[in-house]
Write an enzyme that holds these catalytic residues in place. Structure first.
Site, PDB file in Angstrom:
ATOM      1  N   GLY A 182       0.223  -4.990   1.621  1.00 53.23           N
ATOM      2  CA  GLY A 182      -1.073  -5.197   0.903  1.00 53.23           C
ATOM      3  C   GLY A 182      -0.682  -5.863  -0.394  1.00 53.23           C
ATOM      4  CG  HIS A 201      -1.880   0.657   1.023  1.00 52.68           C
ATOM      5  ND1 HIS A 201      -2.072   2.040   0.835  1.00 52.68           N
ATOM      6  CD2 HIS A 201      -3.582   0.612   1.161  1.00 52.68           C
ATOM      7  CE1 HIS A 201      -3.299   2.819   0.915  1.00 52.68           C
ATOM      8  NE2 HIS A 201      -4.124   1.612   0.978  1.00 52.68           N
ATOM      9  CE1 TYR A 237      -3.685  -5.814   5.500  1.00 53.90           C
ATOM     10  CE2 TYR A 237      -5.030  -7.710   5.107  1.00 53.90           C
ATOM     11  CZ  TYR A 237      -3.951  -6.758   4.543  1.00 53.90           C
ATOM     12  OH  TYR A 237      -3.774  -6.897   3.343  1.00 53.90           O
TER      13      TYR A 237
HETATM   14  C1  LCV Z   1       5.044   4.825  -0.090  1.00 55.43           C
HETATM   15  C2  LCV Z   1       7.360   3.969  -0.215  1.00 55.43           C
HETATM   16  C3  LCV Z   1       6.866   2.616   0.252  1.00 55.43           C
HETATM   17  C4  LCV Z   1       5.370   2.430   0.488  1.00 55.43           C
HETATM   18  N1  LCV Z   1       4.400   3.604   0.317  1.00 55.43           N
HETATM   19  O1  LCV Z   1      14.183   1.614  -0.803  1.00 55.43           O
HETATM   20  O2  LCV Z   1      -0.192  -4.529   4.924  1.00 55.43           O
HETATM   21  S1  LCV Z   1      -0.352  -3.234   5.621  1.00 55.43           S
HETATM   22  O3  LCV Z   1      -1.495  -3.154   6.607  1.00 55.43           O
HETATM   23  O4  LCV Z   1       0.860  -3.143   6.312  1.00 55.43           O
HETATM   24  C5  LCV Z   1      -0.609  -2.016   4.488  1.00 55.43           C
HETATM   25  C6  LCV Z   1      -0.761  -0.682   5.126  1.00 55.43           C
HETATM   26  C7  LCV Z   1       0.765  -1.715   3.553  1.00 55.43           C
HETATM   27  O5  LCV Z   1       0.988  -2.653   2.384  1.00 55.43           O
HETATM   28  O6  LCV Z   1       1.748  -1.017   4.268  1.00 55.43           O
HETATM   29  C8  LCV Z   1       2.976  -0.998   3.357  1.00 55.43           C
HETATM   30  C9  LCV Z   1       3.738  -2.065   3.683  1.00 55.43           C
HETATM   31  N2  LCV Z   1       5.020  -1.890   3.079  1.00 55.43           N
HETATM   32  C10 LCV Z   1       6.035  -1.919   3.596  1.00 55.43           C
HETATM   33  O7  LCV Z   1       6.301  -2.007   4.992  1.00 55.43           O
HETATM   34  C11 LCV Z   1       7.421  -1.793   2.779  1.00 55.43           C
HETATM   35  C12 LCV Z   1       8.236  -0.421   3.225  1.00 55.43           C
HETATM   36  N3  LCV Z   1       9.114  -0.040   2.156  1.00 55.43           N
HETATM   37  C13 LCV Z   1      10.596  -0.650   2.665  1.00 55.43           C
HETATM   38  O8  LCV Z   1      10.589  -1.502   3.687  1.00 55.43           O
HETATM   39  C14 LCV Z   1      11.663  -0.235   1.794  1.00 55.43           C
HETATM   40  O9  LCV Z   1      11.340   0.640   0.869  1.00 55.43           O
HETATM   41  C15 LCV Z   1      12.053  -1.601   0.800  1.00 55.43           C
HETATM   42  C16 LCV Z   1      12.701  -2.763   1.475  1.00 55.43           C
HETATM   43  C17 LCV Z   1      10.668  -2.099   0.214  1.00 55.43           C
HETATM   44  C18 LCV Z   1      12.919  -1.143  -0.191  1.00 55.43           C
HETATM   45  O10 LCV Z   1      14.222  -0.324   0.354  1.00 55.43           O
HETATM   46  P1  LCV Z   1      15.058   0.485  -0.596  1.00 55.43           P
HETATM   47  O11 LCV Z   1      16.152   0.710   0.518  1.00 55.43           O
HETATM   48  O12 LCV Z   1      15.474  -0.024  -1.714  1.00 55.43           O
HETATM   49  P2  LCV Z   1      13.680   2.974   0.141  1.00 55.43           P
HETATM   50  O13 LCV Z   1      13.209   2.496   1.335  1.00 55.43           O
HETATM   51  O14 LCV Z   1      14.660   4.010   0.138  1.00 55.43           O
HETATM   52  O15 LCV Z   1      12.312   3.453  -0.614  1.00 55.43           O
HETATM   53  C19 LCV Z   1      12.457   4.032  -1.770  1.00 55.43           C
HETATM   54  C20 LCV Z   1      11.396   5.146  -1.787  1.00 55.43           C
HETATM   55  O16 LCV Z   1      10.140   4.684  -1.866  1.00 55.43           O
HETATM   56  C21 LCV Z   1       9.331   4.884  -0.528  1.00 55.43           C
HETATM   57  C22 LCV Z   1      10.564   5.288   0.488  1.00 55.43           C
HETATM   58  O17 LCV Z   1       9.751   5.870   1.412  1.00 55.43           O
HETATM   59  C23 LCV Z   1      11.422   5.944  -0.472  1.00 55.43           C
HETATM   60  O18 LCV Z   1      11.083   7.303  -0.574  1.00 55.43           O
HETATM   61  P3  LCV Z   1      11.925   8.523  -0.736  1.00 55.43           P
HETATM   62  O19 LCV Z   1      12.578   8.283  -1.878  1.00 55.43           O
HETATM   63  O20 LCV Z   1      10.934   9.772  -0.907  1.00 55.43           O
HETATM   64  O21 LCV Z   1      12.816   8.500   0.379  1.00 55.43           O
HETATM   65  N4  LCV Z   1       8.696   3.879  -0.406  1.00 55.43           N
HETATM   66  C24 LCV Z   1       8.989   2.560   0.109  1.00 55.43           C
HETATM   67  N5  LCV Z   1       7.917   1.893   0.298  1.00 55.43           N
HETATM   68  N6  LCV Z   1       4.986   1.276   0.790  1.00 55.43           N
HETATM   69  N7  LCV Z   1       6.366   4.909  -0.289  1.00 55.43           N
END
Ligand code: LCV
Length: 262
Positions: free
Chosen positions: A111, A67, A141
């Protein structure tokens, strides 16, 4: 990016291909990207496309980051209500009149993990990994999402995914049943399309009705009104909480959340 660019669509030998195409945002399931996927499914349905493969562009580290957290309500509103975009997407996949196969290279979060569990089959390679993250984000959830996991996994495995929010690597995901086939990344596309092509040779009418019976029976849980209302009340306690608001803020501020249990 316009909606259609966020999602690529093509039909190859009667197999519909939907490519989540926003790697810059790690294919996070924004309203716009979800709109593109639903639009592609509607187009394939109109074109009577018998089977669909959903994928990310080749070589991406992240299949989908789940999400779009930036689109989640900051507080005091159900983040996963019936008409929210993620839920509309999951229903569109469940209601598509043919198999939707997830072809997974890279990590799948939250999600998007529910999306995978909603697809009819999952073909993955060794880079795939799956994390269910509501407990990281203070999200309660919802019933249909939890059922997606209960219908596919032993309940102790489903609980481990929700309670730890840890990434499950491909090999274990295959062993526990998330993944139908685990293949080498160099064979992922060929294997997936070969399986999809077999399905195109079967009776689409029969498959449509069999899939709908699976959908109906997988949701056949009678709930009394008071049980339904209690679940809604419990969920509201979570998304009205300090912990939910703190988790979303911490994510956006790139820091660890400090949960208080209230
Ligand atoms: C917006 C993002 C996101 C993102 N949204 O890259 O299932 S529930 O109930 O939890 C539901 C509510 C849900 O689905 O929630 C989302 C769950 N997703 C996550 O927990 C994954 C969150 N992301 C991460 O852990 C990392 O981004 C990963 C491991 C996927 C990739 O890491 P990496 O180091 O390669 P960054 O973290 O630097 O992310 C690059 C950019 O994408 C944004 C993040 O904030 C960053 O933005 P900026 O460039 O502005 O810093 N981003 C990542 N995931 N779900 N934005």
């Amino acid at each position: 990016m316009a909606e259609e660019e966020l999602v690529l669509r093509e039909v190859r030998d009667r197999v519909g291909i939907i490519t989540l195409n926003n790697p810059k945002k790690l294919n996070s399931l924004s309203e716009a990207l979800v709109g593109g996927v639903i639009g592609a499914l509607d187009e394939f349905r109109a074109g009577r496309v018998p089977v669909v493969v959903m994928r990310a562009p080749a070589g991406q580290k992240v299949w989908s980051a789940g999400h779009d957290v930036k689109e989640l309500p900051r507080k005091n509103r159900d983040p996963l209500g019936y008409f929210d975009s993620l839920e509309n997407l999951l229903r569109a996949v469940e209601e598509y009149p043919g198999p939707v196969i997830a072809m997974v290279h890279g990590s799948v979060w939250g999600g998007a993990c529910d999306l995978i569990m909603t697809c009819d089959m999952v073909i993955a390679d060794e880079t795939a990994a799956f994390a269910m993250t509501p407990a990281k984000l203070g999200v309660p959830y919802n019933a249909s999402g939890i059922l997606h996991f209960m219908n596919r996994l032993p309940i102790n495995i489903a609980k481990e995914m929700f309670f730890t929010a840890e990434l499950m690597p491909a090999e274990r995901a295959h062993r526990v049943g998330i993944v139908n086939h685990l293949v080498g990344s160099d064979q992922l596309e060929e294997f997936t399309f070969k399986l999809a092509k077999v399905i195109t040779t079967r009776s689409a009418l029969s498959i449509e009705v069999i899939k709908e019976q699976f959908r109906i029976f997988s949701k056949a849980y009678p709930l009394s009104p008071s049980v339904f209302e209690r679940i809604q009340g419990l969920r509201r306690r979570v998304y009205d909480s300090h912990d939910y608001e703190e988790a979303i803020s911490a994510f956006l501020e790139k820091r660890q959340p400090v949960f208080k249990g209230e």
